[in-house]
Design an enzyme around this catalytic site. Structure first.
Site, PDB file in Angstrom:
ATOM      1  N   SER A 221      59.003 -31.447 -39.333  1.00 53.03           N
ATOM      2  CA  SER A 221      58.884 -30.711 -40.591  1.00 53.03           C
ATOM      3  C   SER A 221      57.839 -29.605 -40.487  1.00 53.03           C
ATOM      4  O   SER A 221      56.897 -29.679 -39.685  1.00 53.03           O
ATOM      5  CB  SER A 221      58.490 -31.676 -41.706  1.00 53.03           C
ATOM      6  OG  SER A 221      57.233 -32.251 -41.404  1.00 53.03           O
TER       7      SER A 221
ATOM      8  N   GLU B 157      59.290 -26.177 -33.440  1.00 58.75           N
ATOM      9  CA  GLU B 157      60.622 -26.050 -34.053  1.00 58.75           C
ATOM     10  C   GLU B 157      60.527 -26.752 -35.396  1.00 58.75           C
ATOM     11  O   GLU B 157      60.513 -27.987 -35.455  1.00 58.75           O
ATOM     12  CB  GLU B 157      61.683 -26.716 -33.174  1.00 58.75           C
ATOM     13  CG  GLU B 157      61.887 -26.058 -31.828  1.00 58.75           C
ATOM     14  CD  GLU B 157      62.483 -24.664 -31.907  1.00 58.75           C
ATOM     15  OE1 GLU B 157      62.935 -24.261 -32.996  1.00 58.75           O
ATOM     16  OE2 GLU B 157      62.458 -23.973 -30.875  1.00 58.75           O
TER      17      GLU B 157
ATOM     18  N   ARG C  12      77.694 -31.598 -40.121  1.00 60.27           N
ATOM     19  CA  ARG C  12      77.327 -32.222 -38.858  1.00 60.27           C
ATOM     20  C   ARG C  12      76.093 -33.073 -39.130  1.00 60.27           C
ATOM     21  O   ARG C  12      75.153 -32.599 -39.780  1.00 60.27           O
ATOM     22  CB  ARG C  12      77.004 -31.151 -37.819  1.00 60.27           C
ATOM     23  CG  ARG C  12      76.822 -31.702 -36.425  1.00 60.27           C
ATOM     24  CD  ARG C  12      76.795 -30.577 -35.435  1.00 60.27           C
ATOM     25  NE  ARG C  12      75.631 -29.746 -35.626  1.00 60.27           N
ATOM     26  CZ  ARG C  12      74.624 -29.638 -34.753  1.00 60.27           C
ATOM     27  NH1 ARG C  12      74.648 -30.289 -33.638  1.00 60.27           N
ATOM     28  NH2 ARG C  12      73.591 -28.855 -35.007  1.00 60.27           N
TER      29      ARG C  12
ATOM     30  N   CYS D   9      68.050 -29.346 -39.146  1.00 62.15           N
ATOM     31  CA  CYS D   9      67.287 -28.187 -39.633  1.00 62.15           C
ATOM     32  C   CYS D   9      68.168 -26.954 -39.647  1.00 62.15           C
ATOM     33  O   CYS D   9      67.869 -25.971 -40.314  1.00 62.15           O
ATOM     34  CB  CYS D   9      66.040 -27.968 -38.779  1.00 62.15           C
ATOM     35  SG  CYS D   9      66.385 -27.993 -37.034  1.00 62.15           S
TER      36      CYS D   9
HETATM   37  P1  ADP Z   1      60.687 -35.768 -39.979  1.00 67.46           P
HETATM   38  O1  ADP Z   1      61.047 -35.349 -41.361  1.00 67.46           O
HETATM   39  O2  ADP Z   1      61.602 -35.312 -38.913  1.00 67.46           O
HETATM   40  O3  ADP Z   1      60.257 -37.200 -39.862  1.00 67.46           O
HETATM   41  P2  ADP Z   1      57.971 -35.233 -39.361  1.00 67.46           P
HETATM   42  O4  ADP Z   1      57.362 -33.906 -39.168  1.00 67.46           O
HETATM   43  O5  ADP Z   1      57.395 -36.150 -40.363  1.00 67.46           O
HETATM   44  O6  ADP Z   1      59.460 -34.868 -39.689  1.00 67.46           O
HETATM   45  O7  ADP Z   1      58.069 -36.034 -37.991  1.00 67.46           O
HETATM   46  C1  ADP Z   1      58.390 -35.449 -36.761  1.00 67.46           C
HETATM   47  C2  ADP Z   1      57.597 -36.119 -35.664  1.00 67.46           C
HETATM   48  O8  ADP Z   1      56.212 -35.925 -35.900  1.00 67.46           O
HETATM   49  C3  ADP Z   1      57.790 -37.615 -35.588  1.00 67.46           C
HETATM   50  O9  ADP Z   1      57.724 -38.017 -34.229  1.00 67.46           O
HETATM   51  C4  ADP Z   1      56.614 -38.149 -36.363  1.00 67.46           C
HETATM   52  O10 ADP Z   1      56.261 -39.458 -36.000  1.00 67.46           O
HETATM   53  C5  ADP Z   1      55.541 -37.163 -35.955  1.00 67.46           C
HETATM   54  N1  ADP Z   1      54.441 -37.045 -36.916  1.00 67.46           N
HETATM   55  C6  ADP Z   1      54.498 -37.208 -38.259  1.00 67.46           C
HETATM   56  N2  ADP Z   1      53.280 -37.018 -38.814  1.00 67.46           N
HETATM   57  C7  ADP Z   1      52.437 -36.727 -37.799  1.00 67.46           C
HETATM   58  C8  ADP Z   1      51.036 -36.403 -37.702  1.00 67.46           C
HETATM   59  N3  ADP Z   1      50.255 -36.367 -38.769  1.00 67.46           N
HETATM   60  N4  ADP Z   1      50.539 -36.163 -36.482  1.00 67.46           N
HETATM   61  C9  ADP Z   1      51.318 -36.195 -35.401  1.00 67.46           C
HETATM   62  N5  ADP Z   1      52.618 -36.476 -35.413  1.00 67.46           N
HETATM   63  C10 ADP Z   1      53.185 -36.739 -36.583  1.00 67.46           C
END
Ligand code: ADP
Length: 482
Positions: A237, A258, A286, A292
């Site tokens: 995200s 990304e 899909r 995204c």
């Molecule tokens: P999604 O909506 O795809 O879960 P996130 O950005 O929350 O999007 O997660 C994408 C990746 O980032 C996952 O591997 C998640 O565990 C990791 N992630 C989420 N929060 C953090 C953080 N604060 N620091 C590092 N990695 C994170």
């Protein structure tokens, strides 16, 4: 026996570090759930910050040997990984369905797309060219080589558990980098299966390490703060991406990002409606909209808006919703309850007229019905949010310039879609859209040989194509007398 059963039976649900399988330092586990039944299908080790640093130690020790290894050797390991994955594509697809829920047909598409990064970068591994030229004043020989950046931390999301990994693993390995992969905690199994695959393909210990963790912030934070880590490649995200960029700043850590999208899908007055509806179904559905790149907002010329909405609604209503492994299912569940509830809330607050779907079906599993909402007003909240579900809001437009302005009125800029029978006009609109990628009369354009990435807050850098490997290389200039 399924791939999931084999991973469990062979005790390959731990952390994969330095070529071995390990429990988490404090014994913690992640419960992986099947989103169509909500039941636990496996327990996977949940790494600690120290486990993450142990993986960095292994990757750091393996780096000099891997960086120096013959490019052909690295390419051949990637090629074997491609062949192994393709020879068992149904098994990998089944594993994706077990932890992510998506329809088996989507999972098969993901495995083929994902494996293709191994093949593409097996070919790029042996094409890392530099430059030699004479300085303008004639005093120097300017030599430029591209060297692997070093230990790379790869952080991936749950929506494409195989492909988001392969898109980073392949160029990193081809470049000569060693890696620590931190998969999303909803879907760690696919990454563990890939560690196993690379071992079989002959990858030396320490080159690939996989550390799932439910404590992502702590584990990723500890690794990013470690000076032996030289690169972060993240997909997820925009919110988390911004957090990580801030964490990267004190170390000036090289990052590739990304991030989120909010793809506009423009249907011009002269568009071939059959093609536009087919493209809309691909761009929207899909992965049940959990991408995204998913079309997020449909801007349709007023004269054809009703017909487009009718046809799209009919196509959406005809989709079979159910558990991903059930024969004939087109749309699986969403990843978890929170995601499903967020989609439901966006639909409730969207305004407009729901022409099909508009609710979660009763029963177990995180399902949401394919939904079309027509006559959504400009400014509606759903147009600003990344829906990440099977919902298509349609806005009518009278003026193309205004539609383009609305399409660009967002901080995100990953992908846009345009449908028109006038190719020249289509190219002109494509050039005016603020996006890293544009689908012109196509609803699906992702391709390992093309540069994937966004502008504005959708990210930094590109994956795939000949650009992708450069995210893991740094140019070194050597100046010498001519
Ligand atoms: P999604 O909506 O795809 O879960 P996130 O950005 O929350 O999007 O997660 C994408 C990746 O980032 C996952 O591997 C998640 O565990 C990791 N992630 C989420 N929060 C953090 C953080 N604060 N620091 C590092 N990695 C994170």
């Amino acid at each position: 026996m399924t791939l999931l059963d084999r991973l469990i039976a062979d005790h390959k649900t731990g952390l994969y570090v330095d070529g071995g399988w390990h429990a988490s330092g404090d014994g913690a586990v992640i419960e992986v759930r099947d989103p169509s039944t909500e039941e636990v299908v496996a327990e996977v080790a949940s790494g600690t910050a120290e486990d993450g640093l142990g993986a960095v130690t292994a990757a750091h020790a393996a780096f000099p040997g891997w960086a120096e290894s013959a490019p052909r050797k690295r390419g051949e390991i990637l090629r074997r990984a491609f062949e192994l994955m393709m020879s068992r594509e149904k098994e990998y697809a089944g594993l994706i369905v077990a932890e992510n829920g998506k329809a088996f047909s989507d999972a098969m598409g993901e495995v083929r797309y994902g494996a293709e990064f191994f093949r593409w970068f097996s070919e790029e591994a042996v094409r890392n060219r530099g430059e030699v030229y004479r300085s303008p004043s004639g005093d120097k020989r300017i030599s430029v080589l591209n060297q692997p950046i070093g230990v790379s931390l790869l952080v991936t999301p749950w929506n494409f558990p195989i492909a988001m990994g392969t898109r980073k693993i392949a160029p990193a390995l081809a470049a000569g980098c060693t890696i620590v992969l931190k998969p999303a905690s909803d879907t760690p199994l696919s990454s563990l299966a890939m560690a196993d695959l690379f071992e079989e393909a002959g990858c030396p210990p320490g080159v690939i390490n996989v550390v799932p963790s439910a404590r992502s912030g702590k584990v990723v934070g500890a690794m990013m703060a470690d000076r032996r880590v030289r690169k972060l490649s993240f997909t997820g995200s925009t919110e988390t991406g911004k957090l990580l960029l801030a964490q990267a700043a004190p170390r000036v850590l090289n990052t590739s990002m990304e991030l989120g999208g909010n793809a506009p899908f423009l249907v011009l007055e002269d568009a071939d409606l059959d093609l536009a509806v087919e493209g809309a179904m691909q761009a929207k559905m899909r992965n049940a909209g959990e991408a995204c790149t998913a079309a997020n907002r449909f801007y349709v010329a007023a004269s054809i808006a009703d017909e487009f909405a009718d046809r799209l609604s009919a196509a959406m209503a005809a989709l079979k919703v159910g558990p991903g492994m059930e024969p004939g299912v087109d749309v699986g569940p969403l990843i978890n309850a929170a995601t499903r509830d967020k989609v439901a809330e966006l639909v409730e607050e969207a305004g407009g007229t729901v022409t099909t779907g508009g609710r979660a079906p009763a029963g177990r599993g995180y399902f949401y019905l394919p939904t079309v909402i027509k006559d959504v007003a400009r400014g509606a909240g759903i147009l600003a949010a990344e829906i990440f579900g099977p919902v298509a809001p349609i806005v009518r437009f009278d003026d193309l310039d205004d539609a383009i302005a609305q399409a660009n009125d967002t901080d995100l800029g990953l992908i846009s879609f345009v449908f028109t029978s006038d190719q020249r006009l289509g190219m002109e609109v494509a050039e005016r859209l603020e996006a890293g990628m544009v689908g012109l009369n196509r609803g699906l354009i992702s391709d390992p040989s093309a540069p994937f990435g966004g502008v504005k807050e959708s990210g930094l850098g590109r994956e795939g194509s000949h650009h992708g490997i450069h995210e893991f290389l740094e140019p070194k200039y050597i100046g010498a007398p001519w």
